[in-house]
Write a protein that holds these residues in place. Structure first.
Motif, mmCIF file in Angstrom:
data_model
loop_
_atom_site.group_PDB
_atom_site.id
_atom_site.type_symbol
_atom_site.label_atom_id
_atom_site.label_comp_id
_atom_site.label_asym_id
_atom_site.label_seq_id
_atom_site.Cartn_x
_atom_site.Cartn_y
_atom_site.Cartn_z
ATOM 1 N N THR A 280 0.675 12.344 -4.652
ATOM 2 C CA THR A 280 0.105 11.733 -5.843
ATOM 3 C C THR A 280 1.229 11.501 -6.827
ATOM 4 O OG1 THR A 280 -1.970 12.916 -5.517
ATOM 5 C CG2 THR A 280 -1.574 12.002 -7.688
ATOM 6 N N ASN B 181 3.277 0.668 2.039
ATOM 7 C CA ASN B 181 2.302 1.730 2.261
ATOM 8 C C ASN B 181 2.517 2.373 3.629
ATOM 9 O OD1 ASN B 181 -0.095 3.247 1.582
ATOM 10 N ND2 ASN B 181 -1.141 2.054 3.140
ATOM 11 N N ALA C 253 -5.172 5.037 1.155
ATOM 12 C CA ALA C 253 -4.172 5.065 0.083
ATOM 13 C C ALA C 253 -4.749 4.289 -1.095
ATOM 14 C CB ALA C 253 -2.862 4.438 0.549
ATOM 15 N N HIS C 254 -4.656 4.870 -2.281
ATOM 16 C CA HIS C 254 -5.212 4.253 -3.488
ATOM 17 C C HIS C 254 -4.086 3.970 -4.481
ATOM 18 C CE1 HIS C 254 -9.030 6.671 -2.341
ATOM 19 N NE2 HIS C 254 -9.002 5.501 -1.735
ATOM 20 N N TYR C 255 -4.010 2.723 -4.939
ATOM 21 C CA TYR C 255 -3.006 2.299 -5.920
ATOM 22 C C TYR C 255 -3.740 1.751 -7.142
ATOM 23 C CZ TYR C 255 0.270 2.523 -1.988
ATOM 24 O OH TYR C 255 1.040 2.942 -0.918
ATOM 25 N N MET D 161 2.103 -1.206 -11.703
ATOM 26 C CA MET D 161 1.622 -0.066 -10.924
ATOM 27 C C MET D 161 1.759 1.193 -11.779
ATOM 28 S SD MET D 161 0.648 0.481 -7.643
ATOM 29 C CE MET D 161 1.640 -0.573 -6.581
ATOM 30 N N TYR E 7 -0.229 4.384 -10.869
ATOM 31 C CA TYR E 7 -0.686 5.623 -10.213
ATOM 32 C C TYR E 7 -0.942 5.324 -8.744
ATOM 33 C CZ TYR E 7 -4.014 9.470 -9.102
ATOM 34 O OH TYR E 7 -4.669 10.546 -8.535
ATOM 35 N N HIS E 8 -0.663 6.297 -7.864
ATOM 36 C CA HIS E 8 -1.107 6.166 -6.480
ATOM 37 C C HIS E 8 -1.416 7.537 -5.908
ATOM 38 C CE1 HIS E 8 3.344 6.609 -5.675
ATOM 39 N NE2 HIS E 8 2.868 7.440 -4.773
ATOM 40 N N HIS E 9 -2.292 7.541 -4.933
ATOM 41 C CA HIS E 9 -2.686 8.779 -4.256
ATOM 42 C C HIS E 9 -2.929 8.486 -2.787
ATOM 43 C CE1 HIS E 9 -5.691 11.720 -2.724
ATOM 44 N NE2 HIS E 9 -4.851 12.545 -3.271
ATOM 45 N N SER F 112 -7.925 11.034 -9.885
ATOM 46 C CA SER F 112 -7.899 9.582 -9.702
ATOM 47 C C SER F 112 -8.857 8.898 -10.675
ATOM 48 C CB SER F 112 -8.276 9.229 -8.257
ATOM 49 O OG SER F 112 -7.325 9.729 -7.345
#
Length: 608
Positions: A278, A394, A399-401, A409, A411-413, A422
């Motif tokens: 994260t 990726n 995967a969440h962006y 951009m 945040y990503h997790h 999130s």
């Protein structure tokens, strides 16, 4: 530079991996010769060939794997002849076989009293490089995944060369030490001859081990256990990407497999449901992670006309990479859907990017049916060519962006979990964009049902297991698996934990096992609350009836959503099937699924 150092150190560790044992006799066959003219060319040829084949396999697809198979067998023949000539120098005269004669001449060049030829040593190095089967640990997995997803590059080859150079360094040290031992033994009367014959026997044993697949079976699994922890510590210390740990890691192209010495190696493992990585943790500050990559390249859009990053300016965007047979994606799906519905009027746009793992997931009709069945109403890009996947660099499902209203951009997790964090990130970016709905700031409560229910991590001791030979492991049928040919198998009577086997006539392909005719079974010894299996009807799409047992009995209350209490069910679509959901005491059990019709395709087990 750090990655090159990491690759080199990972290669150095190869010498302590049991799966390198079949290759070592080919290296030590040069112990009695001058290192610069004999051992060094062999190691150079071995390293260069490995790097070349690995680079091509990472980006070239199945044709490279097939081509290397021929080279592998040619190398086995060459080295077997060399070993025979070491063992019996007069064999060529007695048999008068051209191939053995060539091997004898090569043996004389390498082991005679004259100066060894660099070319002969280099040739043996090339042959050894084609057979080299290093274990797919975290370091090599990191290199190969990047190679497959980012395409061919000088950087990829440099990393593979660094890995090969590290392995060559440790082997050179062992070879120099072995040369001193050989010289000392040679001074003893008669011992040198026996050592030479011993090396010939060891080479033949190495050829046999590789031909029988021992280097990719038992030895490979031992290697993972013995060096994986050290390699993972290197990855973590030197700043490499996390390995496994939660998201299903893309294995390249995205199903990239490389063949080195006959070993099919996944670039990164699949995995469990916990969070992998994260960035932008906590909601006090979400750092700027750069401009959003392009959404161009999808072969088709569902639920929406094609979207662009420019057209989404002013909106907060959640990009969700998924594939419809991925259990990790299915368990995260209820949260993504809930966020899309809850925040759509406040300026959130959810974009699903469907990047397929299996061939059937490339079928747009299959994806469309899955989108309807799952109740997904937000836009979905079918990314069959992985254009968006590569643009985001990726590596994981799911995967969440998160992208802010300015197209940055933030945040990503990767993987399941961390849903509260999130969602708070979504809320923060909506507030920054001027959303005026503070009443919606409470966190979403989701109760997933069926396959969407979160995994019970306390009880899971089984991991994702593929049935196709590219990524298969722990195969326990009495008969060795034969690639791409129909063969009758016998299921193991008492498989060990996480071992599995086939019964009946099956064809084991690259990514699936296909029941060729009649009835057949798959047996798996597992420990987890849930057991899933990705299945599909074979050619023609005819429904396939099946029956499930757990420890030899119908599952009863432990049946999954796709199975009745008496264990019966039907394969109708190409998708993930939940076959077991236990309650109460979770312990080791033997699962069996018997297919009453054929053909049927089986791809992968997952657990929860």
């Amino acid at each position: 530079m750090l990655l090159i150092l990491l690759a080199y150190l990972g290669g150095v560790l190869t010498i302590v991996s049991p799966c390198i044992l079949p290759v070592l006799p080919f290296v030590f066959s040069r112990a009695s010769q001058p290192f610069v003219r004999s051992g060094l060319p062999l190691l150079a040829g071995m390293a260069l060939t490995f790097a070349a084949v690995a680079t091509l396999a990472a980006v070239g697809g199945g044709w490279v794997v097939a081509a290397n198979q021929y080279g592998r067998w040619a190398a086995l023949v060459l080295l077997a002849v060399f070993g025979l000539a070491l063992l019996w120098p007069g064999l060529s005269a007695r048999l008068a076989r051209p191939l053995v004669a060539a091997g004898d001449r090569l043996s004389q060049t390498a082991q005679g009293d004259g100066q060894p030829r660099v070319g002969a040593s280099l040739l043996l190095g090339v042959a050894t490089g084609l057979l080299w089967a290093p274990c797919a640990g975290p370091v090599l997995g990191l290199i190969l995944t990047g190679a497959a997803l980012q395409g061919a590059s000088v950087g990829t080859t440099l990393l593979l060369l660094a890995y090969a150079a590290g392995a060559a360094t440790s082997m050179a040290a062992a070879l120099l030490l072995g040369g001193r031992v050989f010289a000392a033994l040679k001074r003893s009367l008669g011992v040198g001859e026996w050592v030479r014959r011993g090396l010939g026997g060891a080479m033949l044993a190495g050829v046999a081990a590789i031909a029988l697949g021992l280097d990719t079976g038992v030895l490979a699994r031992l290697s993972t256990a013995s060096t994986g922890g050290i390699e993972q510590a290197l990855v973590d210390r030197l700043g490499g990407e996390p390995h496994g740990g939660g998201a299903m890691a893309m294995s390249g192209g995205p199903s990239m497999m490389m063949q080195a010495g006959g070993a099919m190696m996944a670039a990164a493992d699949g995995a469990g449901p916990s969070m992998v990585a994260t960035k932008g943790q906590g909601t006090g500050s979400l750092p700027d992670q750069g401009e959003v990559p392009s959404l161009d390249g999808a072969v088709q859009w569902l639920n929406s006309p094609p979207l662009t990053t420019a057209g989404l300016r002013g909106k907060v965007v959640l990009v969700d990479f998924w594939t419809y047979s991925c259990i990790n994606c299915l368990r995260a799906m209820p949260y993504v859907k809930a966020w899309a519905e809850k925040y759509k009027d406040q300026g959130l746009v959810v974009v699903g990017v469907h990047a397929p793992e299996f061939a059937f997931e490339r079928d747009a009709a299959n994806v469309g049916k899955a989108v309807r069945d799952l109740g997904i109403t937000y836009p979905v890009a079918i990314d069959n060519n992985y254009a968006i996947w590569r643009a985001f660099q990726n590596r994981y499902w799911p995967a969440h962006y998160l992208i802010d209203a300015q197209g940055r951009m933030r945040y990503h997790h990767f993987g399941e979990g961390n849903y509260a964090e999130s969602e708070r990130a979504i809320q923060q970016l909506l507030r920054e964009a001027g959303s005026a709905a503070p009443a919606q700031d409470g966190l979403t409560q989701v109760a997933g049902q069926g396959v969407h229910q979160p995994a019970d991590l306390k009880t899971v001791r089984s991991h994702e297991t593929y049935l196709g030979y590219e990524r298969a492991e722990n195969f326990a049928s009495a008969e060795p698996a034969v690639r791409d040919q129909a063969k009758t198998y016998t299921a193991p009577a008492q498989p060990a934990l996480n071992a599995w086997g086939l019964a009946g006539q099956w064809t084991v392909g690259a990514e699936r096992a296909t029941l060729s005719g009649g009835s057949g079974r798959i047996v798996y010894r597992f420990q987890a609350r849930d057991l899933h299996l990705v299945l599909g009807p074979g050619a023609g799409g005819k429904p396939v009836r099946f029956k499930v047992t757990v420890d030899g009995q119908p599952p009863g209350a432990a049946h999954g959503t796709d199975v009745a209490a008496d264990g019966t069910g039907t394969v109708t679509d190409q998708r993930l099937y939940q076959l077991v959901r236990q309650g109460g005491d979770i312990r080791e059990r033997t699962f069996s699924i018997e297919f009453l019709d054929a053909p049927v395709d089986a791809y992968a087990f997952t657990f929860g």
